[in-house]
Each structure stands twice: as C-alpha cells, then as structure tokens.
Design a protein around this motif. Structure first.
Motif, short mmCIF file in Angstrom:
data_model
loop_
_atom_site.label_atom_id
_atom_site.label_comp_id
_atom_site.label_asym_id
_atom_site.label_seq_id
_atom_site.Cartn_x
_atom_site.Cartn_y
_atom_site.Cartn_z
N GLU A 1 -7.20 -0.84 -9.76
CA GLU A 1 -6.56 -0.08 -10.84
C GLU A 1 -5.53 0.89 -10.28
N LEU A 2 -5.86 1.54 -9.18
CA LEU A 2 -4.88 2.45 -8.55
C LEU A 2 -3.65 1.67 -8.11
N GLU A 3 -3.88 0.54 -7.44
CA GLU A 3 -2.77 -0.28 -6.93
C GLU A 3 -1.87 -0.78 -8.06
N ASP A 4 -2.48 -1.18 -9.17
CA ASP A 4 -1.71 -1.69 -10.31
C ASP A 4 -0.85 -0.61 -10.95
N ASN A 5 -1.23 0.65 -10.79
CA ASN A 5 -0.47 1.74 -11.39
C ASN A 5 0.83 2.05 -10.64
N TRP A 6 0.97 1.55 -9.40
CA TRP A 6 2.14 1.85 -8.59
C TRP A 6 3.08 0.65 -8.57
N THR A 7 4.37 0.91 -8.77
CA THR A 7 5.37 -0.14 -8.57
C THR A 7 5.41 -0.47 -7.08
N ASP A 8 6.07 -1.57 -6.73
CA ASP A 8 6.19 -1.93 -5.32
C ASP A 8 6.89 -0.81 -4.54
N LYS A 9 7.91 -0.23 -5.12
CA LYS A 9 8.66 0.85 -4.46
C LYS A 9 7.77 2.08 -4.27
N ALA A 10 7.03 2.46 -5.30
CA ALA A 10 6.14 3.63 -5.21
C ALA A 10 5.04 3.38 -4.17
N PHE A 11 4.51 2.17 -4.15
CA PHE A 11 3.47 1.83 -3.17
C PHE A 11 4.02 1.97 -1.75
N ARG A 12 5.20 1.43 -1.53
CA ARG A 12 5.81 1.49 -0.20
C ARG A 12 6.08 2.94 0.23
N ARG A 13 6.48 3.77 -0.70
CA ARG A 13 6.70 5.19 -0.38
C ARG A 13 5.41 5.88 0.02
N ARG A 14 4.32 5.51 -0.63
CA ARG A 14 3.03 6.15 -0.34
C ARG A 14 2.42 5.68 0.97
N PHE A 15 2.55 4.40 1.26
CA PHE A 15 1.82 3.81 2.37
C PHE A 15 2.69 3.27 3.50
N ARG A 16 4.00 3.33 3.34
CA ARG A 16 4.94 2.85 4.35
C ARG A 16 4.77 1.37 4.66
N MET A 17 4.31 0.62 3.66
CA MET A 17 4.16 -0.83 3.77
C MET A 17 4.10 -1.43 2.37
N ALA B 1 -2.74 -5.55 1.95
CA ALA B 1 -3.82 -6.53 1.76
C ALA B 1 -4.14 -7.25 3.07
N LYS B 2 -3.11 -7.59 3.84
CA LYS B 2 -3.32 -8.24 5.14
C LYS B 2 -4.04 -7.30 6.11
N GLU C 1 -10.87 -0.64 0.84
CA GLU C 1 -9.47 -0.43 0.47
C GLU C 1 -9.18 1.05 0.21
N ILE C 2 -10.09 1.72 -0.46
CA ILE C 2 -9.91 3.16 -0.72
C ILE C 2 -9.91 3.92 0.61
N LYS C 3 -10.80 3.54 1.52
CA LYS C 3 -10.86 4.21 2.83
C LYS C 3 -9.57 4.02 3.60
N VAL C 4 -9.05 2.79 3.62
CA VAL C 4 -7.80 2.53 4.34
C VAL C 4 -6.64 3.28 3.68
N ALA C 5 -6.60 3.30 2.36
CA ALA C 5 -5.55 4.03 1.65
C ALA C 5 -5.61 5.53 1.99
N ALA C 6 -6.79 6.10 1.97
CA ALA C 6 -6.95 7.52 2.30
C ALA C 6 -6.51 7.79 3.74
N TYR C 7 -6.89 6.91 4.64
CA TYR C 7 -6.52 7.01 6.06
C TYR C 7 -5.00 7.01 6.22
N LEU C 8 -4.33 6.06 5.56
CA LEU C 8 -2.88 5.97 5.67
C LEU C 8 -2.18 7.18 5.07
N ARG C 9 -2.71 7.70 3.96
CA ARG C 9 -2.10 8.88 3.35
C ARG C 9 -2.24 10.09 4.26
#
Length: 147
Positions: free
Chosen positions: A23-39, A45-46, A88-96
């Motif tokens: 649900e979190l991932e679906d809320n972000w556009t590809d551009k917004a996701f890339r800005r948040r996670f630098r990927m 996913a990989k 996935e949440i753990k990896v997202a938190a780590y990257l942020r």
C-alpha cells in the motif's frame, strides 16, 4: 523527580494495523519512489529478493510470506501495532536512514517503535553484509572513515 513524563504515556501510543508495504509503495509515483530510495521500484524489489534468498524466507519475512501465514493467526493478533515488521518495510526504513532521514521520521512513516528503528537498521546491515560481498566489513568504522 518527574512523575508525569509525557514520553511514558502509553495511552497515546498508536494502535491498529501497520500500513502494508504494498500500500505504501502504490501511493508513490515512480519519480517519488526514486527520490525517497535512490532506486527504482524494480531495483528495490530485486534488492529485497536478493536479501530474502540469502537470509531465508523465515528471517526476511516478506509481506507476501506473512500474508500467507496470516490465515493461521487470529485476526486480532495480526492487526495490532508491534507485530511483524515485513522485510520490505525494514529495507525501506534502512534506506531512508541511510538517505539522511531521522529515526523519528522513519518511525512515524513505517509505524515502527522509535527504539526499534535502530534494531531494524542493524538487522538490515547484517543482511546486506551476508547477501553481498565487499572488500571489507560494512561495520568496520575505521575502514569506512578511511574511504
């Protein structure tokens, strides 16, 4: 001695289910996701897939894996904060956090207790060390400072 410290007021603790990664991932556009996670979302996913393959399904505990196990749990036990934090949440938190976010912001965004953000960070660091080979250990602070 202060007896009414607001930091100890557990009655104000958030309750309810943690927002699922999907649900979190679906809320972000590809551009917004890339800005948040630098990927990209595909790269994320990989990354998660590589880590899960390395550390194991039961350790990584992906959202998909946990949802399949949910059928065997009581709904009330699943739908409370403080339950399982998906890989996935753990990896997202780590990257942020690596990207400069405050542990307090990460705590709010992903509904992780403030004190657990450090545990999550070090857990994912261990996963990364186990999954990928580096010329040095990423926890070797002296080596990192010399780079």
């Amino acid at each position: 001695l202060i007896l009414d410290d607001p930091r100890d007021d557990y009655s104000k603790r958030r309750t309810g289910p943690r927002t699922p990664w999907s649900e979190l991932e679906d809320n972000w556009t590809d551009k917004a996701f890339r800005r948040r996670f630098r990927m990209t979302k595909d790269s994320f996913a990989k990354l998660c897939g590589n880590i899960e393959e390395s550390v194991g399904i039961g350790v990584f505990r992906s959202e998909k894996h946990e949802q399949s196990r949910k059928k065997h749990r009581l709904n009330e036990a699943w739908n409370v904060q403080g339950g399982v934090i998906s890989g996935e949440i753990k990896v997202a938190a780590y990257l942020r956090i690596l990207g400069g976010a405050s542990y307090l912001d990460v705590s709010d965004i992903y509904s992780i207790h403030e004190l657990s953000t450090y545990r999550v960070f070090y857990e994912v660091t261990a996963w990364v060390n186990e999954t990928f080979s580096f010329d040095f250990n990423l926890t070797d602070l002296a080596r990192l400072k010399s780079i």
